[in-house]
Enzyme design. Structure first.
Site, PDB file in Angstrom:
ATOM      1  N   GLY A 225       0.978  -1.328   0.077  1.00 25.21           N
ATOM      2  CA  GLY A 225       0.190  -0.059   0.005  1.00 25.21           C
ATOM      3  C   GLY A 225       1.044   1.206   0.088  1.00 25.21           C
ATOM      4  N   GLN A 226       0.385   2.453   0.583  1.00 22.63           N
ATOM      5  CA  GLN A 226       1.073   3.604   0.084  1.00 22.63           C
ATOM      6  C   GLN A 226       2.177   3.696   1.108  1.00 22.63           C
ATOM      7  OE1 GLN A 226      -1.556   7.189   0.919  1.00 22.63           O
ATOM      8  NE2 GLN A 226       0.345   8.428   0.473  1.00 22.63           N
ATOM      9  N   PHE A 227       1.960   3.117   2.363  1.00 23.81           N
ATOM     10  CA  PHE A 227       3.168   3.203   3.455  1.00 23.81           C
ATOM     11  C   PHE A 227       3.604   1.884   3.872  1.00 23.81           C
ATOM     12  CE2 PHE A 227       0.912   7.179   4.214  1.00 23.81           C
ATOM     13  CZ  PHE A 227       1.818   8.113   3.758  1.00 23.81           C
TER      14      PHE A 227
ATOM     15  N   GLU B 131       3.845  -2.791   3.647  1.00 23.69           N
ATOM     16  CA  GLU B 131       3.726  -4.029   2.717  1.00 23.69           C
ATOM     17  C   GLU B 131       3.375  -5.212   3.484  1.00 23.69           C
ATOM     18  OE1 GLU B 131       7.964  -4.290   1.469  1.00 23.69           O
ATOM     19  OE2 GLU B 131       7.710  -2.806  -0.189  1.00 23.69           O
TER      20      GLU B 131
ATOM     21  N   LYS C 218       2.776  -7.808   8.107  1.00 23.85           N
ATOM     22  CA  LYS C 218       2.371  -6.379   7.766  1.00 23.85           C
ATOM     23  C   LYS C 218       3.671  -5.463   8.160  1.00 23.85           C
ATOM     24  CE  LYS C 218      -2.392  -5.249   7.522  1.00 23.85           C
ATOM     25  NZ  LYS C 218      -3.428  -4.346   8.062  1.00 23.85           N
TER      26      LYS C 218
ATOM     27  N   ASP D 118     -15.085  -2.685   4.625  1.00 25.93           N
ATOM     28  CA  ASP D 118     -14.452  -3.460   3.187  1.00 25.93           C
ATOM     29  C   ASP D 118     -14.679  -4.636   3.170  1.00 25.93           C
ATOM     30  OD1 ASP D 118     -13.405  -3.230   0.737  1.00 25.93           O
ATOM     31  OD2 ASP D 118     -11.309  -3.246   1.393  1.00 25.93           O
TER      32      ASP D 118
END
Length: 809
Positions: free
Chosen positions: A524-526, A528, A560, A664
């Protein structure tokens, strides 16, 4: 095939297409041969160049053998830069293609134009989408010029394997519909690339295999500047004599074991159009053989309540054939198809093993192709080394202008939000379509902070963002955390995350050196997500460990990890996420096992599910039958599907009891261990495989709109009730065996438009159809989950109690 999923580089640039597969009609020099026609590469003298000056009447071509049938969707071209020594490029070109290397066809766009725009300089690449796309193995690029000139080309081709295997279909020509009071609809196959003889199409492919699915109203089209009815091939019953059916033949590249046929059919019964009433298919093992006597017959369940177009799946019982002949029987005056596809396995045996499941998930097959896509930004190494001062000044001016435009847009959006508050005050029903779309734009432009992102309504003033009167947490009681791996936005009571000292994290610190990284699962943005092997983890966790019994001392886990370049806010959110996860304890919720937070990078270690996610698990299976048992086809039973539904409802019941809003919920976020126990997680958005499930603003995945309640999309309300809506969509996925994306007939923008119909409650909203496998009582439960009025939706406790008896039956 969905065209948006089929845009992967096929291997010119990275060498997967070998030099032997690239030929040409001529070459100027040995160093400008066809093997040098690779995009962004400058071996030899920099490109393929045909011999001599190219005249307007010349036909020179670059030919590429793709090695197998391929669904070709994009062509990218460059000229010859050759490290500043060359300046040749093709301003236009044509395409010829062949599926067998013998019969060549000329590509034309949907308006009949065969010429594609080429390059305007020697180094910038030009990307052209093919409308329509091509099913081919061999492709020729033919430069076109109006003047005598030298031409050079570099090329990349984009698409994906054509695993359907269909190489031609034969059908009656489509017909004109002239309904009184409506526009004339031309229902012909306008892109068919075979023969048109005696009002019959033969030997080619066309709109039934172009990946474009027709809309519910057949007069509307997905293409611009085309005629009504363009997306459908249609026939009138009485125009075909008294036979009452349409006969079509399908020819394939080789003999296959056919499991099913999917036909996308219109069902606008108010205008005399219905899906076919039944179908009968005969099989031919070889093209020169006779048709087998025993057909496969299938009777369709007609639907006179829902006018939505839909896929009808016809089981073909693993019959082996190279050719099929199917008769589709009319149920009304008209019958219209927009797409036909086949699912099959390879019928060839080797070492007593049958290689099944030939149809490959397109996105999965291309997931590991590490190749720049047509829309990625070129790196500095891709551009020529130009040290021209005017160029640098021009770049700086452009950047400044872009910044000014961005500032203007932010200010303009803030003004729009204030205007819309007045609109709402004077017109609470928001009947204005313009106001409704401006509301959506305002809310998701993050007027409270600027920039495209998912909003945090806790930071908005009432004058900036609108909120409904639907039950939800008070803004002051909510803390929302952006999952640093690009996962869902958590929404939990603020009291659970108010203090962030290490002692508040109940998970134990695991020795970092005992984590052995094996594979990256997503990012993702920040952060893995990695698959790791944790040495000595069972002993570390001790008795009462949630891990199943294992023989060895190592166990696979999902880790994570926060990246080194993460912001301080992301770091703080990561610790909050750990704190929340460490307090969750339910057999149907993914478990946090331990952490590594004493030093950087911060890591959380969770259970790893051997059977992956539920979406992939179900999409690779068929419903259980005697045929699946006899042929060892991976299958699931109706009881299995119900048991999965109960497990998900149980996990969500636990989350709801803690006032935890998932935001989600979908099959991609339901993981299965080796015992097929389902555990709800939040990794879905972190994996490229599911990027198309999220609505993108400015290229960033933001919202899973096809699973979201109307109030979540339009008003930003995420509650347990909106999770119930998503649970209904998740049930729909389960009972379609994840073969189709929810609202697959609608674009993202049309899904948003559909939520507006829920908001206005004028009875025009489009619902998901009832899956054939789904018991009627269960579909009624799904419909209750999608109730417009929030209090009318069931609770997760009620859903669990309603579903549990089905499993015991």
């Amino acid at each position: 095939i969905f065209i948006s999923h089929c845009r992967y580089a096929l291997g010119m640039e990275d060498g997967r297409i070998t030099d032997d597969d690239i030929t040409a009609s001529s070459q100027w020099y040995k160093t400008t041969g066809p093997q040098y026609a690779r995009l962004n590469r400058e071996e030899g003298d920099g490109a393929w160049c045909p011999a001599g000056q190219l005249e307007p009447s010349d036909v020179q071509y670059l030919q590429v053998d793709l090695g197998r049938l391929t669904f070709l969707t994009i062509v990218g071209t460059q000229g010859r830069y050759a490290r500043s020594s060359g300046n040749e490029f093709a301003r236009a070109y044509r395409l010829n293609y062949s599926r067998d290397g013998l019969l060549w066809k000329s590509w034309r766009n949907r308006l009949g134009n065969p010429v594609m725009e080429g390059n305007k300089n020697a180094y910038a690449s030009v990307i052209n989408d093919l409308h329509p796309p091509i099913v081919t193995r061999h492709i020729r690029l033919i430069p076109v010029t109006k003047l005598s000139t030298t031409v050079c080309m570099r090329v990349e081709l984009y698409g994906c394997p054509w695993d359907d295997g269909l190489i031609s279909y034969t059908a009656p020509e489509g017909q004109l519909m002239m309904p009184p009071g409506y526009p004339i609809a031309s229902l012909n196959d306008s892109t068919y690339d075979g023969a048109h003889e005696r009002r019959r199409l033969s030997g080619g492919l066309g709109q039934l295999t172009d990946g474009v699915i027709g809309l519910d109203d057949f007069l509307l089209t997905r293409q611009y500047h085309v005629w009504p009815g363009y997306d459908y091939l249609g026939w009138r019953n009485d125009s075909l004599g008294t036979q009452g059916f349409v006969e079509m033949e399908f020819v394939f590249d080789r003999q296959r074991n056919f499991t099913s046929m999917k036909v996308h059919s219109n069902n606008m019964f108010s205008r005399g159009v219905k899906i076919f009433s039944s179908v009968s298919c005969q099989f031919k093992p070889r093209l020169i053989a006779n048709w087998e006597a025993e057909p496969v017959a299938f009777k369709t369940v007609l639907d006179d309540r829902n006018p939505s177009a839909r896929y009808v799946t016809v089981p073909l019982h693993r019959r082996a054939a190279k050719s099929l002949r199917c008769r589709f029987y009319f149920a009304d005056i008209w019958m219209m198809f927009s797409e036909i596809s086949f699912q099959s396995g390879n019928g060839i045996k080797h070492d007593n093993q049958t290689f099944l499941s030939e149809q490959v998930n397109i996105t999965t097959s291309c997931l590991f192709v590490h190749q720049r896509t047509p829309y990625s930004n070129p790196s500095a190494s891709d551009s020529p080394d130009v040290s021209n001062t005017p160029v640098l000044i021009g770049c700086l001016v452009t950047i400044i202008l872009l910044l000014v435009i961005i500032i203007f847009l932010i200010l303009w959006c803030q003004y729009d939000c204030k205007v819309l508050e007045k609109v709402k005050r004077h017109n609470p029903t928001f009947n204005s379509v313009v106001a409704r779309h401006q509301l959506f734009r305002c809310f998701y432009f993050e007027a409270c902070g600027g920039g495209y992102a998912e909003p945090d309504i806790t930071q908005c003033t009432p004058h900036q963002c609108f909120h409904s009167n639907a039950p939800h947490y008070a803004e002051t009681d909510i803390v929302r955390l952006q999952g640093v791996t690009g996962s869902n936005m958590y929404a939990v009571p603020a009291l659970t995350v108010d203090s962030l000292t290490r002692k508040d994290i109940s998970a134990a610190e695991f020795p970092r050196q005992q984590l052995i990284f094996r594979e990256k699962l997503g990012e993702g943005q920040f952060g893995e997500v990695h698959l790791c092997e944790a040495e000595g983890l069972p002993e570390f966790l001790g008795e009462g460990s949630p891990l199943p019994d294992r023989d060895g001392h190592s166990v696979l886990v999902a880790v994570k990890q926060l990246r080194a370049d993460a912001t301080s806010q992301a770091r703080n959110d990561f610790l909050k996420e750990i704190k929340i996860m460490s307090r969750l304890n339910d057999p149907n919720i993914i478990r946090l096992l331990c952490v590594c937070v004493s030093s950087d990078p911060l890591c959380m270690v969770t259970e790893y599910m051997e059977n992956g996610d539920l979406n992939m698990f179900l999409s690779q299976r068929e419903i259980e039958s005697t045929l699946t048992h006899a042929n060892n086809i991976p299958s699931v039973s109706l009881s299995d599907l119900l048991h999965m539904s109960v497990q998900i409802s149980s996990g969500m019941k636990y989350l709801a009891s803690l006032n935890f809003v998932h935001r989600d919920l979908a099959t991609r976020n339901c993981l299965l261990d080796r015992r097929l126990t389902i555990k709800i997680a939040d990794f879905g958005m972190s994996r490229n495989l599911y990027s198309s499930d999220y609505y993108r603003i400015q290229g960033r995945a933001v919202l899973p709109i096809r699973w979201m309640a109307w109030e979540s999309i339009l008003l930003g309300k995420f509650t347990t009730a909106s999770d119930v809506w998503a649970f209904g969509v998740t049930l729909w996925e389960i009972f379609t065996l994840c073969k189709e994306q929810p609202y697959s007939l609608l674009s993202d923008e049309q899904v948003i438009e559909n939520t507006g119909e829920f908001f206005r409650n004028q009875g025009r909203q489009i619902f998901l159809y009832g899956p054939p496998l789904c018991p009627p009582s269960l579909f009624e439960l799904m419909m209750r989950c999608w109730s417009r009025d929030i209090p009318d939706r069931p609770t997760f406790e009620g859903l669990y109690q309603a579903l549990r008896p089905h499993v015991s039956q």
